[in-house]
Motif scaffolding. Structure first.
Motif, PDB file in Angstrom:
ATOM      1  N   LYS A   2     -63.992   9.237   2.458  1.00 43.43           N
ATOM      2  CA  LYS A   2     -63.169  10.427   2.244  1.00 43.43           C
ATOM      3  C   LYS A   2     -62.651  10.489   0.822  1.00 43.43           C
ATOM      4  O   LYS A   2     -62.248   9.489   0.233  1.00 43.43           O
ATOM      5  N   GLU A  54     -61.247  13.909  -2.136  1.00 45.23           N
ATOM      6  CA  GLU A  54     -60.260  14.965  -2.396  1.00 45.23           C
ATOM      7  C   GLU A  54     -60.107  15.898  -1.193  1.00 45.23           C
ATOM      8  O   GLU A  54     -61.089  16.328  -0.583  1.00 45.23           O
ATOM      9  N   ALA A  55     -58.854  16.220  -0.872  1.00 47.45           N
ATOM     10  CA  ALA A  55     -58.575  17.135   0.233  1.00 47.45           C
ATOM     11  C   ALA A  55     -58.902  18.567  -0.171  1.00 47.45           C
ATOM     12  O   ALA A  55     -58.798  18.948  -1.349  1.00 47.45           O
ATOM     13  N   GLY A 102     -57.297  21.733   0.786  1.00 45.21           N
ATOM     14  CA  GLY A 102     -56.164  22.307   1.494  1.00 45.21           C
ATOM     15  C   GLY A 102     -55.841  21.460   2.707  1.00 45.21           C
ATOM     16  O   GLY A 102     -55.863  20.229   2.657  1.00 45.21           O
ATOM     17  N   SER A 103     -55.548  22.122   3.794  1.00 43.23           N
ATOM     18  CA  SER A 103     -55.304  21.401   5.047  1.00 43.23           C
ATOM     19  C   SER A 103     -56.496  21.482   5.987  1.00 43.23           C
ATOM     20  O   SER A 103     -56.451  20.969   7.101  1.00 43.23           O
ATOM     21  N   ALA A 104     -57.584  22.132   5.518  1.00 42.58           N
ATOM     22  CA  ALA A 104     -58.729  22.378   6.404  1.00 42.58           C
ATOM     23  C   ALA A 104     -59.709  21.221   6.448  1.00 42.58           C
ATOM     24  O   ALA A 104     -60.365  20.996   7.472  1.00 42.58           O
ATOM     25  N   ALA A 108     -61.918  17.960   3.722  1.00 44.05           N
ATOM     26  CA  ALA A 108     -61.947  17.092   2.546  1.00 44.05           C
ATOM     27  C   ALA A 108     -63.384  16.892   2.086  1.00 44.05           C
ATOM     28  O   ALA A 108     -64.330  17.048   2.865  1.00 44.05           O
ATOM     29  N   PHE A 146     -64.997  19.769   7.693  1.00 43.27           N
ATOM     30  CA  PHE A 146     -63.836  20.510   8.175  1.00 43.27           C
ATOM     31  C   PHE A 146     -63.697  20.210   9.665  1.00 43.27           C
ATOM     32  O   PHE A 146     -64.388  20.818  10.498  1.00 43.27           O
ATOM     33  N   LYS A 183     -64.718  25.057  -1.546  1.00 42.63           N
ATOM     34  CA  LYS A 183     -63.265  25.279  -1.511  1.00 42.63           C
ATOM     35  C   LYS A 183     -62.943  26.663  -0.957  1.00 42.63           C
ATOM     36  O   LYS A 183     -61.954  26.846  -0.233  1.00 42.63           O
ATOM     37  N   GLY A 195     -63.101  26.476   2.685  1.00 42.49           N
ATOM     38  CA  GLY A 195     -61.860  25.902   3.196  1.00 42.49           C
ATOM     39  C   GLY A 195     -60.746  26.929   3.274  1.00 42.49           C
ATOM     40  O   GLY A 195     -60.002  26.998   4.255  1.00 42.49           O
ATOM     41  N   GLU A 240     -58.702  28.547   6.570  1.00 42.45           N
ATOM     42  CA  GLU A 240     -57.245  28.577   6.651  1.00 42.45           C
ATOM     43  C   GLU A 240     -56.678  29.991   6.746  1.00 42.45           C
ATOM     44  O   GLU A 240     -55.463  30.160   6.802  1.00 42.45           O
TER      45      GLU A 240
END
Length: 642
Positions: free
Chosen positions: A164, A166-167, A169-171, A173, A208, A223, A226, A230
């Motif tokens: 794992k 870089e993220a 957002g919250s969806a 990585a 995701f 991105k 992602g 969201e």
């Protein structure tokens, strides 16, 4: 130059790849339909599974909407013998490959395999979306994979090969993916080759978890995926996508969409592209299985100054001349010659159309300093010079260009006739010339105009041979003449059916005789071949053009070149052999394409293509040629220095 086995191996690999694609689909049991997470649509895959996770400014989107449904319908194809497919063999092969490549348990591998439900390729132009940085890429895109059961996808991502990063957002990585070597040849080795760098500026892998979606591609586009997951606007909110989905036929298994109207926004060239692709309607592609055949359709709406007026398009007509070709025909192309105006009016409108394009291009050129170079000006000058040259061509050939349009009537067909074995035909150029012929049958519009055209062509051929120091001799035959072209074969030109049709043939005598016998009613024709009739029945008979291809005969030639040991090895590995595809008889696999243009008004038209068994037809074309490929030893271009 020596014959080698490389071409034979390529042929065998191509056959294996083609049949694996068929067999892979046929494995999926119908019991997986209606799996949790397959929101919307039916088990036939009529609704996209991934359009709701890609951004609204997506310009290109192609999706295999339901891989399992695709597989369960493969057995319904009339040219596939499903009774000869043992799906359990290849199911185990793939599940074992997943287990080996990702070091997961057999039970988890089975869950991952059964959960893999759809895949899509999507992208956009940063120049249009506004995300392009100075010196950045011209295109952003990604390949997306969907798991109907996110928990199954999570078990794959839990493999030691994924780390794992870089993220998003919250969806989700980004992940790095390590390559795994030392795996058995085949699917396991292919899965082990996959790798990704979690910090790459061009290609990254992401997961995701909530939506069960994996993506591999440009980080900026991923991105945006992602952000869509969201809550940002998705492709399904696009008016162009809405218009696209309204055209989806029942039972759609794969679909594609290109928002061509956005091409007009591309700097520099966009103003010209907008004069072809200016319609708000998108290009659309659909694939389904109906009536025992693969059905594929393309629609491309056109709008702009560069679209010819209605009078310059031929009208649709009933295409029936191909049915008169001999049954030994392996490929044929029919097209409409039915015009709403005569040749003189056609040429007048055509010249006006060309001048309109030249004027538009010249007017669209950016301001230039006096004496400066302009690419647009050069193109406009070339078009206008071409218009001036038309009169010169008419004088040199002994007939007017308008005669060409008056000469041909409502329809013409060109066929490739091959009475012999397809594989043997490709052994040498001499064999090709001896065993094949190209034949054209055309409806006569104006015999006077056609006589002028044929006379001009005959004179031009004579002059060309004289320039080469050769004398071209012509022999009178019933309804016309024939001549030998440099020892390669006879060119025959003759009127038949009381001057209603013109028959032109060139090639080997056996193939030419076969064509003449078919036209004379003494040999079986394509119209008497059930495979041809079935293929044609799946496209519109009233159209602008048809393309027929006898895929079965080509595949038969390729399969004959495979060793029995290779066939047995294939059956052990994937659960079926080449015999799963019917390549002979009335139910053999064939391809037919119907082409049409619907002109709605000045500057607006829609190109359409509908095809039966399109993809296997394209794949089958190259196989016999691959089987007979020759290895040419390298010859130095320059002599070695002493």
């Amino acid at each position: 130059m020596k014959q080698c086995t490389r071409g034979m191996k390529l042929c065998a690999l191509a056959v294996v790849a083609l049949l694996c694609a068929i067999g892979l689909g046929a494995l999926f049991p119908s019991t997986v339909k209606g799996r949790p997470g397959d929101e919307g649509g039916t088990s036939a895959g009529t609704t996209s599974r991934l359009a709701h996770v890609v951004p609204a400014d997506t310009m290109m989107f192609f999706e295999g909407a339901d891989i399992h449904a695709f597989g369960s319908t493969v057995r319904t194809l009339h040219w596939v013998d499903g009774s000869k497919i043992d799906g359990s063999v290849i199911t185990k092969t793939i599940q074992d490959a997943i287990a080996q490549a990702f070091e997961v348990s057999p039970e988890d591998a089975a869950q991952i395999f059964n959960s893999f439900s759809s895949a899509a390729a999507a992208g956009r132009s940063p120049k249009l979306s506004g995300t392009m940085k100075e010196g950045g890429d011209d295109f952003e895109g990604a390949v997306l994979y969907r798991f109907s059961d996110p928990a199954a996808g999570a078990k794959l991502i839990a493999s030691k090969r994924f780390t794992k990063g870089e993220a998003i957002g919250s969806a989700g990585a980004f992940y790095s993916v390590k390559r795994k070597g030392d795996l058995p040849d085949g699917p396991a080795e292919a899965l082990g080759e996959f790798e990704a760098d979690a910090t790459s500026n061009y290609e990254r892998f992401a997961w995701f978890p909530a939506s069960g979606v994996a993506a591999f591609g440009h980080p900026d586009y991923i991105k945006a995926v992602g952000a869509t997951i969201e809550g940002a606007a998705s492709l399904v909110t696009s008016p162009a996508y809405t218009a696209f989905t309204r055209k989806a036929p029942a039972g759609t298994l794969a679909m594609g969409f290109v928002d061509t109207s956005k091409l007009g926004e591309i700097p520099d060239f966009g103003k010209y592209l907008a004069q072809v692709f200016g319609s708000p309607e998108p290009l659309s592609f659909f694939h389904s299985h109906n009536n025992g055949v693969m059905k594929t359709s393309f629609n491309m709406p056109l709008k702009g100054e560069f679209i010819p007026p209605k009078e310059l398009w031929a009208e649709k007509t009933e295409l029936k001349l191909a049915a008169r070709l001999p049954a030994s025909t392996v490929a044929a192309m029919s097209f409409s010659g039915k015009m709403s105006v005569d040749g003189a009016k056609y040429m007048e409108l055509y010249i006006q159309y060309l001048q309109r394009i030249a004027n538009f291009i010249r007017k669209s050129a950016p301001p230039q300093e006096e004496g400066g170079f302009s690419m647009e000006g050069m193109i406009a000058d070339s078009i206008e010079e071409g218009i001036r040259q038309m009169g010169t061509v008419e004088g040199a050939m002994g007939f007017k260009l308008s005669d060409l349009y008056d000469a041909v009537g409502d329809e013409a067909v060109i066929g490739w006739v091959t009475p012999g074995d397809i594989a043997a035909m490709f052994k040498s150029p001499d064999t090709i010339m001896q065993q094949t012929a190209v034949v054209m049958l055309a409806h006569v519009g104006s015999k006077d105009a056609l006589d002028k055209v044929l006379g001009g062509a005959k004179a031009a051929l004579t002059q060309q041979m004289q320039a080469m120091g050769m004398e071209q001799k012509f022999e009178e035959i019933t309804g016309g003449w024939k001549t030998n072209i440099m020892g390669m074969g006879d060119l025959r030109v003759q009127y038949i059916d009381n001057n209603q049709h013109l028959l032109v043939s060139f090639g080997g005598q056996k193939a030419v005789d076969s064509a003449i016998a078919a036209f004379g009613g003494t040999e079986k024709t394509l119209g008497q071949d059930p495979a041809f009739v079935k293929a044609k029945s799946n496209v519109a008979s009233v159209n602008h053009g048809h393309i027929w291809f006898d895929t079965g005969r080509f595949l038969d030639g390729a399969i004959k070149e495979m060793k029995d040991s290779d066939k047995e090895e294939m059956k052990k590995a994937v659960g079926f052999g080449p015999e799963v595809v019917r390549v002979t008889g009335d139910e053999r696999v064939t391809m037919m394409i119907g082409m049409g243009v619907d002109v709605q008004g000045d500057g607006t038209a829609t190109l359409s293509f509908e095809a039966t068994n399109f993809f296997i037809g394209i794949a089958g074309m190259a196989m016999p040629a691959m089987a007979s490929a020759e290895e040419v030893e390298a010859v130095p271009l320059m002599p070695k220095e002493e």
